[in-house]
Design an enzyme around this catalytic site. Sequence first.
Site, PDB file in Angstrom:
ATOM      1  N   ASP A  49       0.924  -1.248   0.172  1.00 43.75           N
ATOM      2  CA  ASP A  49      -0.119   0.023   0.021  1.00 43.75           C
ATOM      3  C   ASP A  49       0.907   1.168   0.163  1.00 43.75           C
ATOM      4  O   ASP A  49       2.088   1.223   0.310  1.00 43.75           O
ATOM      5  CB  ASP A  49      -1.131  -0.073   1.253  1.00 43.75           C
ATOM      6  CG  ASP A  49      -1.990   0.919   1.065  1.00 43.75           C
ATOM      7  OD1 ASP A  49      -3.087   0.586   0.503  1.00 43.75           O
ATOM      8  OD2 ASP A  49      -1.980   2.277   1.455  1.00 43.75           O
ATOM      9  N   ASP A  73       4.871   3.434  -3.512  1.00 46.18           N
ATOM     10  CA  ASP A  73       3.968   3.552  -4.795  1.00 46.18           C
ATOM     11  C   ASP A  73       4.037   2.349  -5.689  1.00 46.18           C
ATOM     12  O   ASP A  73       5.119   2.098  -6.048  1.00 46.18           O
ATOM     13  CB  ASP A  73       4.598   5.053  -5.560  1.00 46.18           C
ATOM     14  CG  ASP A  73       3.734   5.297  -6.674  1.00 46.18           C
ATOM     15  OD1 ASP A  73       2.988   4.460  -7.048  1.00 46.18           O
ATOM     16  OD2 ASP A  73       3.759   6.494  -7.273  1.00 46.18           O
ATOM     17  N   TYR A 163     -11.128   6.963 -16.235  1.00 48.26           N
ATOM     18  CA  TYR A 163     -11.085   5.759 -15.431  1.00 48.26           C
ATOM     19  C   TYR A 163     -11.756   4.611 -16.034  1.00 48.26           C
ATOM     20  O   TYR A 163     -11.458   3.424 -16.352  1.00 48.26           O
ATOM     21  CB  TYR A 163     -12.133   6.004 -14.376  1.00 48.26           C
ATOM     22  CG  TYR A 163     -12.295   4.936 -13.193  1.00 48.26           C
ATOM     23  CD1 TYR A 163     -11.327   4.627 -12.341  1.00 48.26           C
ATOM     24  CD2 TYR A 163     -13.541   4.095 -13.349  1.00 48.26           C
ATOM     25  CE1 TYR A 163     -11.447   3.529 -11.398  1.00 48.26           C
ATOM     26  CE2 TYR A 163     -13.643   2.806 -12.447  1.00 48.26           C
ATOM     27  CZ  TYR A 163     -12.795   2.829 -11.453  1.00 48.26           C
ATOM     28  OH  TYR A 163     -12.872   1.678 -10.467  1.00 48.26           O
ATOM     29  N   LYS A 167     -10.168   1.021 -16.872  1.00 47.26           N
ATOM     30  CA  LYS A 167     -10.610  -0.437 -16.593  1.00 47.26           C
ATOM     31  C   LYS A 167     -10.681  -1.121 -17.761  1.00 47.26           C
ATOM     32  O   LYS A 167     -10.798  -2.466 -17.578  1.00 47.26           O
ATOM     33  CB  LYS A 167     -11.654  -0.040 -15.657  1.00 47.26           C
ATOM     34  CG  LYS A 167     -11.536   0.544 -14.208  1.00 47.26           C
ATOM     35  CD  LYS A 167     -10.645  -0.437 -13.548  1.00 47.26           C
ATOM     36  CE  LYS A 167     -10.330   0.380 -12.088  1.00 47.26           C
ATOM     37  NZ  LYS A 167      -9.133  -0.697 -11.404  1.00 47.26           N
TER      38      LYS A 167
END
Length: 259
Positions: A49, A73, A163, A167
Site C-alpha cells: 500500500d 508507490d 477511469y 478499466k
Amino acid sequence: MGNETAWQEAAINGRFGGKTIIVTGAGSGIGQATALRVAKEGGRVIAADISKERLDALVEENGGLDLVPVAGDISTEETVAAVVVAAGGRVDALANIAGIMDNFAPIHEVDDAMWERVFRINVTALMRLTRAVVPLMLEAGTGSVVNVASEAGLRGSAAGASYTASKHAVVGLTKNSAVMYGPKGLRFNAVAPGPTITNIEAVWGSQLAAERLGPLMQATVPTPATAAQLAASITFLLSDDGTNVNGAILASDGGWSAL
C-alpha cells in the site's frame, strides 16, 4: 489417496494454507478486506500500500495473522522490486486491487495530469507487478492472478473517460494473459465491482457528466456493497476453488450489469 490428503490439508489450513499471496491496496477498502480474508484462511500475505501508516495499523491490529507490509508507490519499479523480495521467491497468487477514481470528466474535459495519474495507478502499476511475478509462477507451473476491473470496464456509464478507459485496459490485460499463460498452468481473472463502500471518493467534476450520468445512475445503481463482499469474490478466484475459471470477468455488482 493424494487428492484426499490435499483436501484434508486444505480443510485444516484453510484455502490459502502454506501459500504466499500478494495483495495491493491492502491498507484500506477492498484490498484490506481481501488481505485479511486471505490471512485468516492461512495465507502469508504480502500487503502492499502507498500508506505506511495504514499498513502499520493493519499489522498491529491483526497480530495473529501473517501479514508482511510493503509501503510504497506500486507504480514504481522500486516498490515492485520490494514486493517481490518480500515474497521470498515464491508467489502463489496476486490480487491487483490498488486503484484510483477519476472526476467523471468526458474526453473533451480530460486533462493530461488526470489521464496519466489514473493510467499509472490503474494500469501501469498492475502491469509492472504482474510482469515481475509471472516468471515465478511460470517456474512453479501454477499461479492465480485476480485484477480488479470495474463496472466501468463493462459499460460506458459508470465513470469518466480516464477511469473507463483504464478499466477497459485492465479487462484486456486480463483476457490476453489468460490466453497466453493458461496452457502453462496460470489463471488470470478479474472482478468488476459495482458501487462499493470504500475510501475512494467519486467527485462530479463535470457538469456534462452530472447531467448525463446522474439520472442513469440514480435509476439503476444498486445498494453499495461492502468491501468484505468484494473480498469474497476475489478470494474465490484467487483460490483453488476457481480451478477451472480462466479469463473470466466476474461482475460482483449486485446485478447492475444485468440491467
